[in-house]
Write a protein that holds these residues in place. Structure first.
Motif, PDB file in Angstrom:
ATOM      1  N   SER A 228       0.859  -1.180   0.000  1.00 28.22           N
ATOM      2  CA  SER A 228       0.000   0.000   0.000  1.00 28.22           C
ATOM      3  C   SER A 228       0.892   1.227   0.000  1.00 28.22           C
ATOM      4  O   SER A 228       1.737   1.378   0.883  1.00 28.22           O
ATOM      5  CB  SER A 228      -0.896   0.027   1.249  1.00 28.22           C
ATOM      6  N   VAL A 229       0.714   2.092  -0.992  1.00 30.50           N
ATOM      7  CA  VAL A 229       1.503   3.316  -1.082  1.00 30.50           C
ATOM      8  C   VAL A 229       0.655   4.479  -0.576  1.00 30.50           C
ATOM      9  O   VAL A 229      -0.316   4.876  -1.217  1.00 30.50           O
ATOM     10  CB  VAL A 229       1.978   3.570  -2.523  1.00 30.50           C
ATOM     11  N   CYS A 230       1.048   5.003   0.578  1.00 31.99           N
ATOM     12  CA  CYS A 230       0.313   6.088   1.230  1.00 31.99           C
ATOM     13  C   CYS A 230       1.217   7.276   1.525  1.00 31.99           C
ATOM     14  O   CYS A 230       0.957   8.053   2.439  1.00 31.99           O
ATOM     15  CB  CYS A 230      -0.314   5.587   2.536  1.00 31.99           C
ATOM     16  N   SER A 231       2.294   7.398   0.776  1.00 31.94           N
ATOM     17  CA  SER A 231       3.245   8.493   0.945  1.00 31.94           C
ATOM     18  C   SER A 231       2.709   9.759   0.278  1.00 31.94           C
ATOM     19  O   SER A 231       1.724   9.705  -0.467  1.00 31.94           O
ATOM     20  CB  SER A 231       4.601   8.091   0.354  1.00 31.94           C
ATOM     21  N   PRO A 232       3.340  10.926   0.519  1.00 30.92           N
ATOM     22  CA  PRO A 232       2.918  12.150  -0.177  1.00 30.92           C
ATOM     23  C   PRO A 232       2.956  11.980  -1.692  1.00 30.92           C
ATOM     24  O   PRO A 232       3.728  11.172  -2.230  1.00 30.92           O
ATOM     25  CB  PRO A 232       3.941  13.184   0.299  1.00 30.92           C
ATOM     26  N   ASN A 233       2.132  12.748  -2.388  1.00 32.91           N
ATOM     27  CA  ASN A 233       1.960  12.599  -3.835  1.00 32.91           C
ATOM     28  C   ASN A 233       3.278  12.564  -4.599  1.00 32.91           C
ATOM     29  O   ASN A 233       3.434  11.786  -5.554  1.00 32.91           O
ATOM     30  CB  ASN A 233       1.112  13.757  -4.373  1.00 32.91           C
ATOM     31  N   ARG A 234       4.213  13.394  -4.206  1.00 32.85           N
ATOM     32  CA  ARG A 234       5.482  13.498  -4.924  1.00 32.85           C
ATOM     33  C   ARG A 234       6.228  12.174  -4.984  1.00 32.85           C
ATOM     34  O   ARG A 234       7.014  11.935  -5.913  1.00 32.85           O
ATOM     35  CB  ARG A 234       6.355  14.561  -4.252  1.00 32.85           C
ATOM     36  N   PHE A 235       5.992  11.290  -4.020  1.00 35.22           N
ATOM     37  CA  PHE A 235       6.742  10.045  -3.934  1.00 35.22           C
ATOM     38  C   PHE A 235       5.971   8.830  -4.455  1.00 35.22           C
ATOM     39  O   PHE A 235       6.479   7.713  -4.419  1.00 35.22           O
ATOM     40  CB  PHE A 235       7.185   9.798  -2.485  1.00 35.22           C
ATOM     41  N   HIS A 236       4.735   9.031  -4.929  1.00 35.74           N
ATOM     42  CA  HIS A 236       3.941   7.902  -5.427  1.00 35.74           C
ATOM     43  C   HIS A 236       4.667   7.161  -6.546  1.00 35.74           C
ATOM     44  O   HIS A 236       4.725   5.930  -6.553  1.00 35.74           O
ATOM     45  CB  HIS A 236       2.569   8.380  -5.921  1.00 35.74           C
ATOM     46  N   PHE A 237       5.181   7.920  -7.503  1.00 31.41           N
ATOM     47  CA  PHE A 237       5.848   7.298  -8.647  1.00 31.41           C
ATOM     48  C   PHE A 237       7.018   6.433  -8.202  1.00 31.41           C
ATOM     49  O   PHE A 237       7.109   5.253  -8.587  1.00 31.41           O
ATOM     50  CB  PHE A 237       6.331   8.375  -9.612  1.00 31.41           C
ATOM     51  N   GLU A 238       7.898   6.981  -7.399  1.00 27.22           N
ATOM     52  CA  GLU A 238       9.063   6.230  -6.924  1.00 27.22           C
ATOM     53  C   GLU A 238       8.656   4.980  -6.171  1.00 27.22           C
ATOM     54  O   GLU A 238       9.188   3.888  -6.412  1.00 27.22           O
ATOM     55  CB  GLU A 238       9.905   7.123  -6.011  1.00 27.22           C
ATOM     56  N   HIS A 239       7.695   5.103  -5.279  1.00 30.98           N
ATOM     57  CA  HIS A 239       7.321   3.973  -4.426  1.00 30.98           C
ATOM     58  C   HIS A 239       6.527   2.912  -5.182  1.00 30.98           C
ATOM     59  O   HIS A 239       6.721   1.715  -4.964  1.00 30.98           O
ATOM     60  CB  HIS A 239       6.547   4.484  -3.211  1.00 30.98           C
ATOM     61  N   VAL A 240       5.634   3.337  -6.072  1.00 30.43           N
ATOM     62  CA  VAL A 240       4.884   2.361  -6.875  1.00 30.43           C
ATOM     63  C   VAL A 240       5.828   1.606  -7.796  1.00 30.43           C
ATOM     64  O   VAL A 240       5.754   0.370  -7.906  1.00 30.43           O
ATOM     65  CB  VAL A 240       3.775   3.058  -7.687  1.00 30.43           C
ATOM     66  N   MET A 241       6.719   2.304  -8.463  1.00 28.64           N
ATOM     67  CA  MET A 241       7.655   1.644  -9.371  1.00 28.64           C
ATOM     68  C   MET A 241       8.559   0.668  -8.624  1.00 28.64           C
ATOM     69  O   MET A 241       8.819  -0.453  -9.105  1.00 28.64           O
ATOM     70  CB  MET A 241       8.491   2.690 -10.103  1.00 28.64           C
ATOM     71  N   ALA A 242       9.032   1.057  -7.454  1.00 29.69           N
ATOM     72  CA  ALA A 242       9.884   0.159  -6.659  1.00 29.69           C
ATOM     73  C   ALA A 242       9.121  -1.090  -6.248  1.00 29.69           C
ATOM     74  O   ALA A 242       9.668  -2.209  -6.293  1.00 29.69           O
ATOM     75  CB  ALA A 242      10.405   0.891  -5.420  1.00 29.69           C
ATOM     76  N   ALA A 243       7.857  -0.921  -5.868  1.00 29.14           N
ATOM     77  CA  ALA A 243       7.049  -2.071  -5.456  1.00 29.14           C
ATOM     78  C   ALA A 243       6.780  -3.007  -6.633  1.00 29.14           C
ATOM     79  O   ALA A 243       6.870  -4.239  -6.503  1.00 29.14           O
ATOM     80  CB  ALA A 243       5.735  -1.595  -4.844  1.00 29.14           C
TER      81      ALA A 243
END
Length: 352
Positions: free
Chosen positions: A77-92
């Motif tokens: 589940s990616v619940c980080s600030p908007n700016r980090f969605h791309f980085e965290h989704v791609m890493a997952a």
């Protein structure tokens, strides 16, 4: 996707230990015996540790990449600030995980498209928590559209308005971290609900006007205090979306607007045969000047967050249920970007 008989319980990691992770994601996962939360990450380690203790999660981390490599969860589940969605989704996705990401998908349509392609390439589920489409009210209106109850819907109004509801927590007033203000935060929800009910019609062009009149002058409201000197987002944006089929969607969004109501979160649809309001769902027409109710729910469904999370987990387990998928997330991101662009340029933006 995986079958319900394999790889259970699902091992879940959460990125971002804020309010939505606490009240929605972790709270839902805790209700399921076939899901186990195994890790949580936050850039503030103490917050991740407190979150882990609250939800009996065995490990807390400060770096998402380290967590993914060490824990190897099935779902993130990616619940980080908007700016980090791309980085965290791609890493997952690169770590072989299914992903439920909070809205908006990312900061730009280009990022949302890369995420969509990455999910397809990995063969993993990527869903977004556009939870208002999962309300029973929304489902009722979508079925009515499919059944022809409205005929041609030619005018839709979507509103996400607050009299003085600037979030006094998090980074909601920081454009570099959020990407914008009420449009990308609350307006995006009503936009998705409207587009879902309408069946995601092709868009011809958009126009918009944005304002910063109150958020940079006031410093407190119903959701706490903020620093007006650091208020870098719009406090209101009003846009019009023209569809290729001739229909029009009017979108009004605000964190702070001098209206009578404290808050308005609703969508209205006007068709040639009937009209409707969304929350609570009410379908009606006119006969001889008298309002005729065709269908009505007495109260709006308040379990929409739960239904959104449930649909994601069921989809991961192989059930053919509806989710707010990567393709539709990209469309919503494109519309948000076009509205901001039109407001900034002061001219319409053509999309087809």
């Amino acid at each position: 996707m995986m079958s319900a008989s394999t790889l259970l319980p699902l091992r879940v990691a959460i990125i971002g230990a804020g309010q939505v992770a606490d009240k929605v994601h972790a709270s839902y996962y805790a209700t399921r015996s076939d899901v186990r939360m195994v890790a949580v990450m936050d850039s503030r380690l103490e917050q991740a540790q407190a979150f882990a203790e609250r939800h009996a999660i065995p490990s807390a981390w400060q770096d998402a990449h380290e967590m993914l490599q060490a824990v190897k969860p099935d779902v993130v589940s990616v619940c980080s600030p908007n700016r980090f969605h791309f980085e965290h989704v791609m890493a997952a996705l690169e770590s072989g995980c299914h992903v439920m990401c909070e809205k908006p998908p990312a900061m730009t349509p280009q990022q949302a498209d890369e995420m969509r392609v990455a999910a397809r390439r990995a063969g993993k589920v990527l869903a977004y928590d556009f939870h208002h489409r999962f309300a029973l009210d929304t489902q009722l209106l979508r079925e009515a559209v499919l059944n022809g109850t409205f005929g041609e819907i030619y005018f839709t109004t979507a509103q996400a308005l607050r009299r003085c509801g600037v979030p006094g927590w998090g980074v909601f007033t920081n454009k570099s971290l959020q990407g914008g203000g009420p449009l990308i935060d609350i307006g995006i929800h009503m936009l998705d609900a409207a587009m879902y009910v309408l069946g995601f019609p092709a868009v011809k062009r958009v126009t918009a006007h944005s304002f910063q009149k109150l958020g940079n002058r006031k410093n407190s409201g119903q959701f706490g205090e903020w620093d007006p000197a650091q208020f870098t987002v719009e406090d209101a944006l009003f846009g019009t979306i023209e569809f290729c089929n001739g229909g029009v969607l009017r979108l009004d969004t605000s964190f702070a607007l001098n209206i009578r109501e404290q808050s308005i979160m609703n969508v209205a649809f006007c068709g040639e045969k009937a009209g409707a309001t969304l929350f609570p769902a009410h379908i009606y027409n006119d006969e001889g000047g008298i309002l005729q109710t065709l269908s009505q729910r007495e109260e709006a469904d308040d379990q929409r967050h739960l239904r959104s999370m449930e649909a994601f987990v069921r989809h991961v387990m192989g059930e053919p249920v509806m989710i707010a998928d990567a393709e539709q997330g990209l469309v919503i991101q494109q519309l948000v970007a076009a509205l901001y662009e039109a407001a900034e340029k002061g001219e319409s933006v053509t999309l087809c």
